[in-house]
Design an enzyme around this catalytic site. Structure first.
Site, PDB file in Angstrom:
ATOM      1  N   SER A   1       0.525  -0.617  -0.031  1.00 52.20           N
ATOM      2  CA  SER A   1       0.221   0.316  -0.164  1.00 52.20           C
ATOM      3  C   SER A   1       0.414   1.145   0.059  1.00 52.20           C
ATOM      4  CB  SER A   1      -0.773  -0.229   1.096  1.00 52.20           C
ATOM      5  OG  SER A   1      -0.177  -0.622   2.535  1.00 52.20           O
TER       6      SER A   1
ATOM      7  N   GLU B   1       1.404   5.718   0.660  1.00 44.24           N
ATOM      8  CA  GLU B   1       0.366   6.347   1.632  1.00 44.24           C
ATOM      9  C   GLU B   1       0.869   8.070   0.807  1.00 44.24           C
ATOM     10  OE1 GLU B   1       0.405   6.034   6.189  1.00 44.24           O
ATOM     11  OE2 GLU B   1       1.064   8.426   5.819  1.00 44.24           O
TER      12      GLU B   1
ATOM     13  N   PHE C   1      11.539  14.241  11.466  1.00 44.84           N
ATOM     14  CA  PHE C   1      10.299  13.552  11.132  1.00 44.84           C
ATOM     15  C   PHE C   1      10.371  12.394  12.887  1.00 44.84           C
ATOM     16  CE2 PHE C   1       8.338  13.366   7.046  1.00 44.84           C
ATOM     17  CZ  PHE C   1       8.014  14.879   7.157  1.00 44.84           C
TER      18      PHE C   1
ATOM     19  N   HIS D   1       3.464  -1.142   3.808  1.00 41.08           N
ATOM     20  CA  HIS D   1       3.249   0.552   3.314  1.00 41.08           C
ATOM     21  C   HIS D   1       4.124   1.297   3.195  1.00 41.08           C
ATOM     22  CE1 HIS D   1       0.120   2.868   4.122  1.00 41.08           C
ATOM     23  NE2 HIS D   1       0.716   3.472   4.692  1.00 41.08           N
TER      24      HIS D   1
HETATM   25  P1  FAD Z   1      -3.797   5.351  19.990  1.00 40.34           P
HETATM   26  O1  FAD Z   1      -2.881   4.060  19.525  1.00 40.34           O
HETATM   27  O2  FAD Z   1      -4.967   5.743  20.761  1.00 40.34           O
HETATM   28  O3  FAD Z   1      -2.195   5.552  20.772  1.00 40.34           O
HETATM   29  C1  FAD Z   1      -1.949   6.994  21.613  1.00 40.34           C
HETATM   30  C2  FAD Z   1      -0.684   7.192  23.111  1.00 40.34           C
HETATM   31  O4  FAD Z   1      -1.729   6.394  23.929  1.00 40.34           O
HETATM   32  C3  FAD Z   1      -0.129   6.095  23.115  1.00 40.34           C
HETATM   33  O5  FAD Z   1       0.612   6.464  23.303  1.00 40.34           O
HETATM   34  C4  FAD Z   1      -1.209   4.342  23.574  1.00 40.34           C
HETATM   35  O6  FAD Z   1       0.514   3.939  24.332  1.00 40.34           O
HETATM   36  C5  FAD Z   1      -1.357   5.577  24.675  1.00 40.34           C
HETATM   37  N1  FAD Z   1      -3.243   4.974  25.006  1.00 40.34           N
HETATM   38  C6  FAD Z   1      -3.582   4.405  24.398  1.00 40.34           C
HETATM   39  N2  FAD Z   1      -4.699   4.006  24.932  1.00 40.34           N
HETATM   40  C7  FAD Z   1      -4.175   4.469  26.357  1.00 40.34           C
HETATM   41  C8  FAD Z   1      -5.479   4.563  27.499  1.00 40.34           C
HETATM   42  N3  FAD Z   1      -6.204   4.088  27.342  1.00 40.34           N
HETATM   43  N4  FAD Z   1      -4.425   5.274  28.671  1.00 40.34           N
HETATM   44  C9  FAD Z   1      -3.921   5.559  28.434  1.00 40.34           C
HETATM   45  N5  FAD Z   1      -2.909   5.849  26.832  1.00 40.34           N
HETATM   46  C10 FAD Z   1      -3.295   5.231  26.035  1.00 40.34           C
HETATM   47  N6  FAD Z   1      -1.505  10.706  12.352  1.00 40.34           N
HETATM   48  C11 FAD Z   1      -2.252  11.936  11.544  1.00 40.34           C
HETATM   49  O7  FAD Z   1      -2.951  13.303  12.326  1.00 40.34           O
HETATM   50  N7  FAD Z   1      -2.632  11.715  10.034  1.00 40.34           N
HETATM   51  C12 FAD Z   1      -2.793  10.901  10.029  1.00 40.34           C
HETATM   52  O8  FAD Z   1      -3.494  10.417   8.559  1.00 40.34           O
HETATM   53  C13 FAD Z   1      -1.870   9.555  10.319  1.00 40.34           C
HETATM   54  N8  FAD Z   1      -1.285   9.098   9.669  1.00 40.34           N
HETATM   55  C14 FAD Z   1      -0.433   7.837  10.378  1.00 40.34           C
HETATM   56  C15 FAD Z   1      -1.119   6.192   9.979  1.00 40.34           C
HETATM   57  C16 FAD Z   1       0.595   5.300  10.157  1.00 40.34           C
HETATM   58  C17 FAD Z   1      -0.114   4.605   9.549  1.00 40.34           C
HETATM   59  C18 FAD Z   1       1.090   5.691  11.386  1.00 40.34           C
HETATM   60  C19 FAD Z   1       1.371   4.766  12.853  1.00 40.34           C
HETATM   61  C20 FAD Z   1       0.623   7.175  12.080  1.00 40.34           C
HETATM   62  C21 FAD Z   1      -0.032   7.639  11.353  1.00 40.34           C
HETATM   63  N9  FAD Z   1      -0.276   8.811  12.576  1.00 40.34           N
HETATM   64  C22 FAD Z   1      -1.637  10.314  11.934  1.00 40.34           C
HETATM   65  C23 FAD Z   1       0.363   9.234  13.628  1.00 40.34           C
HETATM   66  C24 FAD Z   1      -0.771   9.626  14.548  1.00 40.34           C
HETATM   67  O9  FAD Z   1      -2.152   9.748  14.509  1.00 40.34           O
HETATM   68  C25 FAD Z   1      -0.178  10.050  15.704  1.00 40.34           C
HETATM   69  O10 FAD Z   1       1.774   8.599  15.891  1.00 40.34           O
HETATM   70  C26 FAD Z   1      -0.791   9.264  17.438  1.00 40.34           C
HETATM   71  O11 FAD Z   1      -0.280  10.579  18.099  1.00 40.34           O
HETATM   72  C27 FAD Z   1      -0.912   7.896  17.740  1.00 40.34           C
HETATM   73  O12 FAD Z   1      -1.889   7.738  17.163  1.00 40.34           O
HETATM   74  P2  FAD Z   1      -2.561   5.992  17.592  1.00 40.34           P
HETATM   75  O13 FAD Z   1      -3.435   5.957  16.487  1.00 40.34           O
HETATM   76  O14 FAD Z   1      -1.650   4.837  16.858  1.00 40.34           O
HETATM   77  O15 FAD Z   1      -3.226   5.970  19.096  1.00 40.34           O
END
Ligand code: FAD
Length: 289
Positions: free
Chosen positions: A14, A16, A218, A268
């Site tokens: 994929s 991005e 980054f 990806h």
């Molecule tokens: P989560 O899985 O929610 O985790 C975030 C943090 O919170 C982690 O440190 C985790 O350990 C912690 N955490 C989770 N649940 C809990 C809980 N219940 N209590 C306490 N702590 C918790 N960002 C953008 O803004 N736009 C994008 O389009 C984008 N695309 C991305 C694509 C990929 C493939 C990747 C790997 C990252 C992308 N990001 C994007 C970045 C991403 O949004 C950031 O890394 C963000 O800080 C974390 O997102 P997550 O979905 O992993 O969060």
């Protein structure tokens, strides 16, 4: 008699993209898509919110991908800056447009709320995954993020792994990792998933190396480690673009070969809206060109 195709099998690839931020970027999009489509990816994904992009930019880019290439496209959706109603409306719009796959994320936080959940109705990505499943059942294939080198704001490796497990158990179908340059970090993460009975595919996220300053910036922000030997070589080559590209292609090609040979289900690629680094990687890997 059919002549057997001697080309190596195509892994699940994929690519991005981000929504262009300037009129010139929009003008270049058709050429970019035309070049990247020749790589026959399984799907394109389009970021949301990253670097200030708006929902409309994500939607418009997505539509251009589908209309021009006919290849599936997946929007990224984030908790940050979105209410429950707003996300419900976006999901409805994407479903209406024929989208079957999304990438569900928390999103990057404004500097003022670092270390906590997202301000809004959904604090963490697992809550967003659960909401999508609750509203749309199995309509969307859901990809989530994974962090072999740990998310930079996580309380620790165990807590971060539990956060990943919650996303998987909320209904994620697959994961895409943050980029890394150390294959062992990926294999260790995959092993931990197997030991925890998390069977979803973990696709490594691949960042082409094309620019020393940008990669350093980054990597500091997202917690990806640049190994010392790579960092030193990049510093040395930073004013010699062709040599830096050659070195970067060699490093990333070797990384991808190691990952695929070790069982990674696909790749990806974070294209950063440039085709040439990904094309070079494909040539290096001997993929379908
Ligand atoms: P989560 O899985 O929610 O985790 C975030 C943090 O919170 C982690 O440190 C985790 O350990 C912690 N955490 C989770 N649940 C809990 C809980 N219940 N209590 C306490 N702590 C918790 N960002 C953008 O803004 N736009 C994008 O389009 C984008 N695309 C991305 C694509 C990929 C493939 C990747 C790997 C990252 C992308 N990001 C994007 C970045 C991403 O949004 C950031 O890394 C963000 O800080 C974390 O997102 P997550 O979905 O992993 O969060």
């Amino acid at each position: 008699m059919t002549i057997p195709d001697s080309r190596p099998p195509i892994p699940d690839i994929s690519l991005e993209l981000f929504p262009p931020r300037t009129p010139a970027g929009w003008d270049k999009l058709p050429t970019l898509l035309g070049e990247l489509a020749t790589l026959r990816p399984a799907f394109f994904s389009v970021t949301y919110g990253a670097g200030g992009s708006e929902q409309n930019g994500t939607y418009d880019t997505l539509m251009k991908v589908v209309d021009q290439t006919g290849i599936e496209a997946a929007p990224h959706l984030t908790c940050v800056g979105s209410t429950r109603n707003h996300i419900a409306a976006m999901l409805a719009q994407y479903r209406e447009a024929g989208v079957r796959r999304i990438v569900a994320l928390r999103g990057d936080l404004p500097a003022t709320s670092m270390g906590s959940g997202a301000p809004g109705d959904f604090r963490y990505a697992n809550e967003l995954v659960a909401f999508v499943r609750e509203q749309h059942g199995d309509h969307f294939r859901i990809e989530v993020a994974a962090y072999p080198e740990m998310h930079p704001q996580a309380a620790g490796p165990a807590a971060d792994f539990e956060a990943f497990r919650r996303k998987a158990e909320a209904g994620a179908d697959a994961a895409i990792t943050q980029y890394f340059f150390n294959a062992d970090a990926y294999f260790d993460f995959v092993d931990r998933c197997a030991r925890a009975n998390l069977t979803l595919p973990i696709v490594p996220g691949i960042m082409p190396i094309t620019n020393h300053a940008q990669l350093t910036r980054f990597s500091a922000a997202c917690g990806a480690e640049i190994p010392r030997w790579i960092r030193l070589r990049l510093e040395q080559l930073k004013d010699d673009k062709p040599a830096l590209l050659d070195f970067g292609t060699e490093v990333v090609t070797r990384l991808c070969q190691t990952l695929l040979a070790g069982g990674a289900p696909g790749l990806h690629v974070y294209t950063l809206n440039q085709s040439e680094p990904t094309l070079r990687l494909w040539r290096g890997l001997g993929l379908n060109l």
